[in-house]
Design an enzyme around this catalytic site. Structure first.
Site, PDB file in Angstrom:
ATOM      1  N   ARG A  21      21.054  15.594  18.161  1.00 14.63           N
ATOM      2  CA  ARG A  21      19.999  15.221  19.103  1.00 14.63           C
ATOM      3  C   ARG A  21      18.634  15.351  18.438  1.00 14.63           C
ATOM      4  O   ARG A  21      18.427  16.212  17.590  1.00 14.63           O
ATOM      5  CB  ARG A  21      20.085  16.129  20.337  1.00 14.63           C
ATOM      6  CG  ARG A  21      19.150  15.761  21.470  1.00 14.63           C
ATOM      7  CD  ARG A  21      19.537  16.533  22.729  1.00 14.63           C
ATOM      8  NE  ARG A  21      19.254  17.952  22.564  1.00 14.63           N
ATOM      9  CZ  ARG A  21      18.132  18.556  22.967  1.00 14.63           C
ATOM     10  NH1 ARG A  21      17.187  17.832  23.557  1.00 14.63           N
ATOM     11  NH2 ARG A  21      17.951  19.839  22.805  1.00 14.63           N
ATOM     12  N   ASN A  31      17.866  18.428  12.086  1.00 18.96           N
ATOM     13  CA  ASN A  31      19.033  17.714  11.572  1.00 18.96           C
ATOM     14  C   ASN A  31      18.728  16.869  10.345  1.00 18.96           C
ATOM     15  O   ASN A  31      19.635  16.568   9.558  1.00 18.96           O
ATOM     16  CB  ASN A  31      19.616  16.829  12.672  1.00 18.96           C
ATOM     17  CG  ASN A  31      20.143  17.637  13.834  1.00 18.96           C
ATOM     18  OD1 ASN A  31      20.873  18.596  13.639  1.00 18.96           O
ATOM     19  ND2 ASN A  31      19.761  17.267  15.045  1.00 18.96           N
ATOM     20  N   ARG A  80      23.556   7.771  21.816  1.00 23.15           N
ATOM     21  CA  ARG A  80      23.864   8.483  23.056  1.00 23.15           C
ATOM     22  C   ARG A  80      22.829   8.158  24.138  1.00 23.15           C
ATOM     23  O   ARG A  80      21.684   7.827  23.846  1.00 23.15           O
ATOM     24  CB  ARG A  80      23.918   9.991  22.808  1.00 23.15           C
ATOM     25  CG  ARG A  80      22.595  10.594  22.406  1.00 23.15           C
ATOM     26  CD  ARG A  80      22.619  12.115  22.498  1.00 23.15           C
ATOM     27  NE  ARG A  80      23.414  12.721  21.447  1.00 23.15           N
ATOM     28  CZ  ARG A  80      23.505  14.043  21.281  1.00 23.15           C
ATOM     29  NH1 ARG A  80      22.863  14.859  22.091  1.00 23.15           N
ATOM     30  NH2 ARG A  80      24.225  14.535  20.308  1.00 23.15           N
ATOM     31  N   SER A  89      22.047  19.387  28.338  1.00 23.44           N
ATOM     32  CA  SER A  89      23.287  18.674  28.013  1.00 23.44           C
ATOM     33  C   SER A  89      24.220  19.569  27.201  1.00 23.44           C
ATOM     34  O   SER A  89      23.779  20.330  26.330  1.00 23.44           O
ATOM     35  CB  SER A  89      22.976  17.400  27.215  1.00 23.44           C
ATOM     36  OG  SER A  89      22.166  16.525  27.951  1.00 23.44           O
ATOM     37  N   SER A  91      27.738  20.069  24.700  1.00 25.02           N
ATOM     38  CA  SER A  91      28.449  19.348  23.637  1.00 25.02           C
ATOM     39  C   SER A  91      29.647  18.585  24.189  1.00 25.02           C
ATOM     40  O   SER A  91      29.920  17.458  23.774  1.00 25.02           O
ATOM     41  CB  SER A  91      28.905  20.339  22.557  1.00 25.02           C
ATOM     42  OG  SER A  91      27.807  20.924  21.913  1.00 25.02           O
ATOM     43  N   GLN A 112      29.760  20.557  13.017  1.00 27.90           N
ATOM     44  CA  GLN A 112      28.421  21.069  13.294  1.00 27.90           C
ATOM     45  C   GLN A 112      27.466  20.697  12.169  1.00 27.90           C
ATOM     46  O   GLN A 112      27.697  21.021  11.006  1.00 27.90           O
ATOM     47  CB  GLN A 112      28.461  22.597  13.441  1.00 27.90           C
ATOM     48  CG  GLN A 112      27.172  23.228  13.896  1.00 27.90           C
ATOM     49  CD  GLN A 112      26.936  23.059  15.385  1.00 27.90           C
ATOM     50  OE1 GLN A 112      27.730  22.459  16.087  1.00 27.90           O
ATOM     51  NE2 GLN A 112      25.839  23.583  15.877  1.00 27.90           N
ATOM     52  N   ARG A 169      37.007  56.344  11.548  1.00 27.32           N
ATOM     53  CA  ARG A 169      36.289  55.131  11.142  1.00 27.32           C
ATOM     54  C   ARG A 169      37.054  54.425  10.025  1.00 27.32           C
ATOM     55  O   ARG A 169      37.368  55.035   8.996  1.00 27.32           O
ATOM     56  CB  ARG A 169      34.884  55.479  10.657  1.00 27.32           C
ATOM     57  CG  ARG A 169      33.954  55.984  11.751  1.00 27.32           C
ATOM     58  CD  ARG A 169      32.590  56.343  11.186  1.00 27.32           C
ATOM     59  NE  ARG A 169      31.929  55.191  10.605  1.00 27.32           N
ATOM     60  CZ  ARG A 169      31.179  54.346  11.298  1.00 27.32           C
ATOM     61  NH1 ARG A 169      30.992  54.518  12.596  1.00 27.32           N
ATOM     62  NH2 ARG A 169      30.601  53.317  10.700  1.00 27.32           N
TER      63      ARG A 169
END
Length: 409
Positions: A21, A31, A80, A89, A91, A112, A169
């Site tokens: 987007r 992006n 889109r 929105s 995914s 991704q 631990r």
């Protein structure tokens, strides 16, 4: 795990899908922001295409520039709608819209964009699990060894250990750790996605090493990601090697490609002092540096003389000159790095082991190189490329040492 009989192996259209987007709030247009010299989205697109597992590779976007860059890197673009392009929105809604307009798609590998260290084999594994092993959904995980504690929400409330015993631990070497989603990809069938799920049916996971598991959400993640991708990113089938000879185009790389003429009719060019520092740093590391120019220009000669560099001017066939230098120095094409900016440089850029260009280089050049500087020609682009080469050489040196250690004595 045993494979299913070939009669039940899935044969439907398998699409890779990257959601990109244009309205990212954390990092504007992240992006397509340059990461280690290339648009962020290009790192996953190259891995998806070179995996050769998908019948098509798509980017779903609402932004013209993201669409343009995605197509330049070999993807198809799904435009889109506004209904799935706002902040709220999800995914799954975006993937469902994609499926609505692409009825031929039966399987989806949603990848991704912000996972730039993906390798083709990271995608080949889960793709084959979906196609051949009967899984309905497969997602990426990485292993961590974090000791978790219950969150305290009220003053005075006591916390508790959630995944270990404080009295015993676990040592890291005695504990296999835990698998956590890393968000790199989600593969699923159309049926599952249309029901609103990324994970369901027969669920499987694909484990990625922690060195490849990185996500970028905020500005603070960016410099870490750049260092990581230089070392662990996928550079394509033509992997960059350490450079022994570095060649800079003079026009448009060392200069801003402007020709200045005084009132007296004298010509002059401007150069960037920072570029000189970068070139000296390469020489100090044992690299040979040379300059190529298509035209004859006295200022280029003065710049080369100042740094004691070999300069060839009036060059109309740069490939032929590089071929001559390659033989002269006893090198392979993989040993040569070059920074160019325009059409005369493209063939050289495609052949050399490492290639780069300034931010204002022509579009065909930008898509042909390993590294696109965030700076323009004559404005520090060469220095930027020098820093990149120093990192690449360190990577190549480290890889060579690992190979030597792995070779039986």
């Amino acid at each position: 795990m045993a494979e299913l009989p070939s009669s039940v192996k899935r044969k439907g259209h398998f699409a890779a899908l990257i959601l990109a987007r244009g309205g990212s709030k954390g990092i504007k247009l992240k992006n397509i922001k340059l990461l280690a010299g290339q648009p962020l989205i290009s790192w996953v697109l190259r891995a998806a295409i070179d995996s050769e597992e998908f019948d098509s590779v798509w980017v779903s976007t609402d932004h013209d520039e993201i669409a343009r860059i995605s197509e330049e890197w070999g993807a198809k673009v799904h435009r889109r709608s506004a209904e799935v392009s706002h902040d709220a929105s999800t995914s799954i809604e975006t993937v469902q819209e994609f499926l609505k307009y692409h009825p031929e798609v039966e399987l989806v590998g949603q990848i991704q964009c912000t996972s730039p260290c993906l390798q083709p084999w990271h995608l080949q594994g889960p793709a084959r699990m979906i196609r051949n092993e009967g899984y309905d959904s497969v997602f990426a995980v990485s292993r961590n060894h974090l000791l978790r504690w219950k969150e305290v929400k009220k003053a005075g409330e006591q916390t508790e250990a959630e995944n270990f015993n404080p009295a015993r631990r676990p040592r890291r070497q005695d504990w296999s750790g835990q698998l956590c989603e890393n968000g790199s990809f989600y593969f699923a069938t159309r049926e599952l996605l249309e029901s609103g799920l990324f994970q369901g049916g027969r669920i499987g996971y694909f484990e990625m090493g922690p060195e490849y598991s990185i996500d970028i959400d905020t500005d603070i993640d960016w410099p870490i990601a750049e260092q990581r991708v230089i070392k662990f990113g996928y550079f394509g089938k033509k992997k960059p090697h350490g450079a022994r000879l570095v060649v800079f185009a003079a026009d448009g790389v060392l200069t801003d490609n402007m020709l200045h003429i005084t009132s007296a009719g004298e010509e002059f060019r401007s150069y960037n002092f920072s570029d000189s520092i970068g070139i000296k740093s390469l020489i100090a590391k044992g690299m040979t540096v040379r300059i190529l120019s298509c035209e004859e220009n006295v200022t280029h000669q003065k710049f080369a003389d100042k740094l004691n560099l070999h300069l060839t001017m009036g060059c109309q066939d740069k490939v032929a000159v590089l071929e001559q230098w390659k033989k002269e120095l006893g090198l392979d094409w993989t040993d040569i790095a070059i920074m160019g900016c325009d059409a005369p440089d493209i063939e050289c850029l495609k052949r050399c082991g490492v290639s780069g260009c300034p931010a204002d280089a022509q579009t065909p050049v930008q898509t042909a190189v390993h590294f696109v500087s965030k700076l323009a020609g004559g404005r520090g682009a060469a220095r930027d490329f020098c820093e990149y080469l120093l990192l690449i050489n360190e990577k190549a040196k480290s890889a060579l040492e690992q190979e030597r250690c792995a070779t039986p004595k």
